[in-house]
Write a protein that holds these residues in place. Structure first.
Motif, PDB file in Angstrom:
ATOM      1  N   UNK A 141      -2.038  33.081  13.369  1.00 45.77           N
ATOM      2  CA  UNK A 141      -3.316  33.172  12.848  1.00 45.77           C
ATOM      3  C   UNK A 141      -3.783  31.889  12.329  1.00 45.77           C
ATOM      4  N   UNK A 142      -5.355  31.949  12.465  1.00 43.47           N
ATOM      5  CA  UNK A 142      -5.888  30.658  11.672  1.00 43.47           C
ATOM      6  C   UNK A 142      -6.687  31.013  10.674  1.00 43.47           C
ATOM      7  N   UNK A 143      -5.893  31.942   9.867  1.00 40.97           N
ATOM      8  CA  UNK A 143      -6.551  32.074   8.353  1.00 40.97           C
ATOM      9  C   UNK A 143      -5.265  32.378   7.621  1.00 40.97           C
ATOM     10  N   UNK A 144      -5.664  32.410   6.131  1.00 35.08           N
ATOM     11  CA  UNK A 144      -4.364  32.682   5.286  1.00 35.08           C
ATOM     12  C   UNK A 144      -4.254  34.015   5.166  1.00 35.08           C
ATOM     13  N   UNK A 145      -2.823  34.189   5.092  1.00 33.36           N
ATOM     14  CA  UNK A 145      -2.333  35.690   4.811  1.00 33.36           C
ATOM     15  C   UNK A 145      -1.428  35.764   3.614  1.00 33.36           C
ATOM     16  N   UNK A 146      -1.969  36.396   2.542  1.00 34.80           N
ATOM     17  CA  UNK A 146      -1.184  36.491   1.201  1.00 34.80           C
ATOM     18  C   UNK A 146       0.062  37.437   1.478  1.00 34.80           C
ATOM     19  N   UNK A 147      -0.205  38.602   2.310  1.00 36.95           N
ATOM     20  CA  UNK A 147       0.654  39.462   2.357  1.00 36.95           C
ATOM     21  C   UNK A 147       0.942  40.196   3.758  1.00 36.95           C
ATOM     22  N   UNK A 148       1.974  40.435   4.248  1.00 37.23           N
ATOM     23  CA  UNK A 148       2.048  40.828   5.568  1.00 37.23           C
ATOM     24  C   UNK A 148       3.023  42.038   5.537  1.00 37.23           C
ATOM     25  N   UNK A 149       2.838  43.063   6.557  1.00 35.54           N
ATOM     26  CA  UNK A 149       3.674  44.187   6.187  1.00 35.54           C
ATOM     27  C   UNK A 149       4.057  44.501   7.823  1.00 35.54           C
ATOM     28  N   UNK A 150       5.437  44.557   7.891  1.00 37.22           N
ATOM     29  CA  UNK A 150       5.987  45.092   9.126  1.00 37.22           C
ATOM     30  C   UNK A 150       5.958  46.470   9.360  1.00 37.22           C
ATOM     31  N   UNK A 151       5.363  47.186  10.278  1.00 37.13           N
ATOM     32  CA  UNK A 151       5.579  48.550  10.633  1.00 37.13           C
ATOM     33  C   UNK A 151       6.492  48.786  11.693  1.00 37.13           C
TER      34      UNK A 151
END
Length: 110
Positions: A87-97
């Motif tokens: 992605x071309x934006x900031x991601x502070x948290x990511x959840x793997x479903x």
């Protein structure tokens, strides 16, 4: 010098697994989506960036403990986590479903 190479190799390993998850599995990005997935008990793994605010980080860890979900503290910043996701934006948290074809849930290279 050896520990620096080791952490770099681990982060590259995590990044390659993360790319595979984004391509073949299901993941949701962001704090609100992570909380929703934790409340619905759909989250398998949570990745938190290194520069996530401490209050937010502790609340995510608390929810994850209640939902019996694993938490991984990503070594890079939110910019690097966003880039690793493609992605071309900031991601502070990511959840793997759903991990898809990746073995990120069973990997022990933390």
């Amino acid at each position: 010098m050896a520990p620096v190479k080791k952490t770099k190799k681990n982060s590259e390993n995590t990044n390659s697994r993360l790319k595979l998850v984004m391509k073949s599995g299901k993941a949701s990005l962001g704090y609100k989506a992570t909380l929703k997935a934790l409340r619905a008990n759909k989250a398998k793994l949570i990745l938190i960036s290194s520069n996530c605010p401490p209050l937010r980080k502790s609340s995510l860890e608390y929810y994850a403990m209640l939902a019996k979900c694993n938490v991984h503290h990503y070594s890079g910043s939110n910019v690097e986590l966003g880039t690793a996701c493609g992605k071309f934006f900031n991601v502070s948290t990511l959840t793997i479903l759903d991990a898809g074809d990746s073995d990120i849930l069973t990997a022990k290279d933390e």
